[in-house]
Scaffold this motif. Structure first.
Motif, PDB file in Angstrom:
ATOM      1  N   THR A 115       0.254  -1.240   0.174  1.00  0.00           N
ATOM      2  CA  THR A 115      -0.201   0.224  -0.230  1.00  0.00           C
ATOM      3  C   THR A 115       0.918   1.189   0.032  1.00  0.00           C
ATOM      4  OG1 THR A 115      -2.008  -1.254   1.315  1.00  0.00           O
ATOM      5  CG2 THR A 115      -1.703   1.475   0.957  1.00  0.00           C
ATOM      6  N   THR A 119       0.733   3.721  -3.175  1.00  0.00           N
ATOM      7  CA  THR A 119       0.430   5.353  -2.455  1.00  0.00           C
ATOM      8  C   THR A 119       2.213   6.432  -2.944  1.00  0.00           C
ATOM      9  OG1 THR A 119      -0.374   4.600  -0.766  1.00  0.00           O
ATOM     10  CG2 THR A 119      -0.507   7.603  -0.633  1.00  0.00           C
ATOM     11  N   ALA A 152      -5.275   1.987  -4.010  1.00  0.00           N
ATOM     12  CA  ALA A 152      -4.542   2.026  -2.424  1.00  0.00           C
ATOM     13  C   ALA A 152      -6.440   3.025  -2.038  1.00  0.00           C
ATOM     14  CB  ALA A 152      -3.612   3.450  -2.071  1.00  0.00           C
TER      15      ALA A 152
END
Length: 423
Positions: A115, A119, A152
């Motif tokens: 993640t 991001t 995300a």
């Protein structure tokens, strides 16, 4: 005449010789072989019962006694076999919770890293877009960053809903408690003769642990964001209601290791646990819960804002949309790292289990003291030793904390010391 005598003599001598011969030469009898059947061991009572006639009406008390003894022996061995079966199931659960705990720990690290990489990549694309440019490359960065921020956001929603670090802590506690139950069953099999009550008690403990720490995620997963902290309960509820009658001790005379002084000491320990340890851990657990709720909602919110900002990036809106997307993405990465890297969910679960531990100690001491028959309790000296070890204290330290609690209640001042030195 002489001839007659001679003939008589010859006849008599011949007959006597025949008699002598008959006496000396015994005729050979034919060999007769008897086939002896396999005779089973049977007592007189069985023999009499198998024969006809009036013998069948005789009652046999010896068989009844032997049958009763065999039934009693089989019942004891059956309890032992059942405990061994429960022991095998407990050992299997230890392995299951251990393996699933390791798997969910991998989930936590992999989801966190994935993640954050998604991001930060999307935030970098948004930053590059904010520097300016034209043509197809700008459109490609815009679409890529929007898709990555959207992905995300979905991953963070799922990750914050499951709380992998909290799931890992649940499996760690389940493994530890099942190992503790495994040791208790092994000790019972080694030093005592188990009964049906022991089997029932072990079964209830296994089922209570299964309910407190479920393995599946769907349907029975523990609530990760309750209204407030509720102590974990992994022991079966005692359904037997014990009458709390008054017990009298003559001075310091002990009965089964119990005395009036020891009872007062245990009551003061319970008061310290209530006023200090349980209250403190419930307060800390509620703080961790509030922090986790804020972080769990902030991460997806920031990535959602970044996705919207990246969707509006372009020359017509200027660099502000790209700046918003880049800044929101960076903040989302920081929030996600703090929540799942510091493992706030695991901290909340740790406080929840510690509160459950003190609740179990409190209920254990109170139920023991509520037993009116002192001889039915666990030995007082042994019980005091167990309480002291569970609290990380020596016997003298346990008595000191009980005295401090008594003095503080008399003087009306709060006690400045916790009962436990382990947590």
């Amino acid at each position: 005449m002489a001839s007659l005598q001679a003939s008589n003599f010859l006849v008599s001598s011949s007959s006597s010789s025949k008699q002598i011969h008959a006496a000396l030469s015994v005729p050979k009898l034919p060999s007769i072989w008897f086939s002896v059947p396999n005779v089973q061991t049977r007592n007189l009572s069985e023999e009499l019962n198998t024969r006809g006639g009036f013998f069948n009406t005789i009652p046999v008390e010896k068989n009844a006694i032997r049958t009763t003894l065999l039934q009693e022996t089989s019942s004891v061995s059956m309890a032992t076999l059942q405990l061994y079966a429960i022991l095998e199931a407990v050992a299997d659960r230890v392995e299951m919770h251990k393996n699933i705990g390791e798997q969910r720990e991998n989930w936590n690290s992999l989801l966190l890293n994935s993640t954050n990489m998604i991001t930060l990549t999307a935030a970098t694309m948004a930053g590059v877009t904010a520097t300016g440019g034209a043509g197809v490359s700008l459109l490609g960065l815009k679409l890529a960053s929007t898709l990555l921020f959207s992905a995300a956001t979905g991953m963070l929603v799922m990750m914050n809903k499951l709380q992998p670090s909290q799931l890992v802590e649940e499996q760690r506690n389940a493994t530890r408690l099942f190992k503790q139950l495994q040791s208790q069953i092994q000790t019972l099999l080694a030093v005592g003769s188990p009964s049906k009550e022991d089997v029932k008690d072990a079964m209830e403990k296994v089922l209570a642990l299964d309910k407190a720490y479920p393995l599946p995620l769907l349907g029975v997963m523990l609530e990760k964001f309750p209204e407030s902290l509720e102590p974990a309960v992994w022991w079966p509820k005692n359904q037997s209601q014990k009458t709390n009658q008054e017990k009298h001790f003559n001075g310091k005379v002990k009965s089964n290791g119990w005395s009036e002084e020891l009872e007062m000491e245990m009551r003061e320990v319970v008061e310290v646990i209530k006023r200090k340890d349980s209250e403190e851990y419930e307060k800390l657990g509620n703080k961790a819960l509030k922090m986790n709720k804020v972080l769990a909602s902030s991460g997806p919110l920031l990535t959602g804002i970044a996705a919207v900002g990246s969707a509006f990036m372009g020359s017509s809106n200027g660099p502000w949309a790209a700046i918003v997307a880049a800044v929101a993405g960076a903040l989302a990465s920081a929030v996600n790292t703090f929540e799942h890297g510091v493992q706030v969910g695991m901290v909340f679960e740790m406080y929840r289990n510690n509160a459950g531990f003190f609740k179990l100690m409190q209920e254990s001491i109170e139920s023991t003291l509520a037993e009116s028959d002192v001889d039915k309790r666990e030995n007082g000296e042994l019980f005091e030793t167990k309480v002291a070890l569970q609290l990380g204290r020596s016997l003298s330290q346990l008595r000191d904390i009980a005295k401090k609690s008594s003095y503080s209640r008399i003087e009306g001042s709060p006690i400045d010391e916790f009962a436990s030195k382990l947590f």
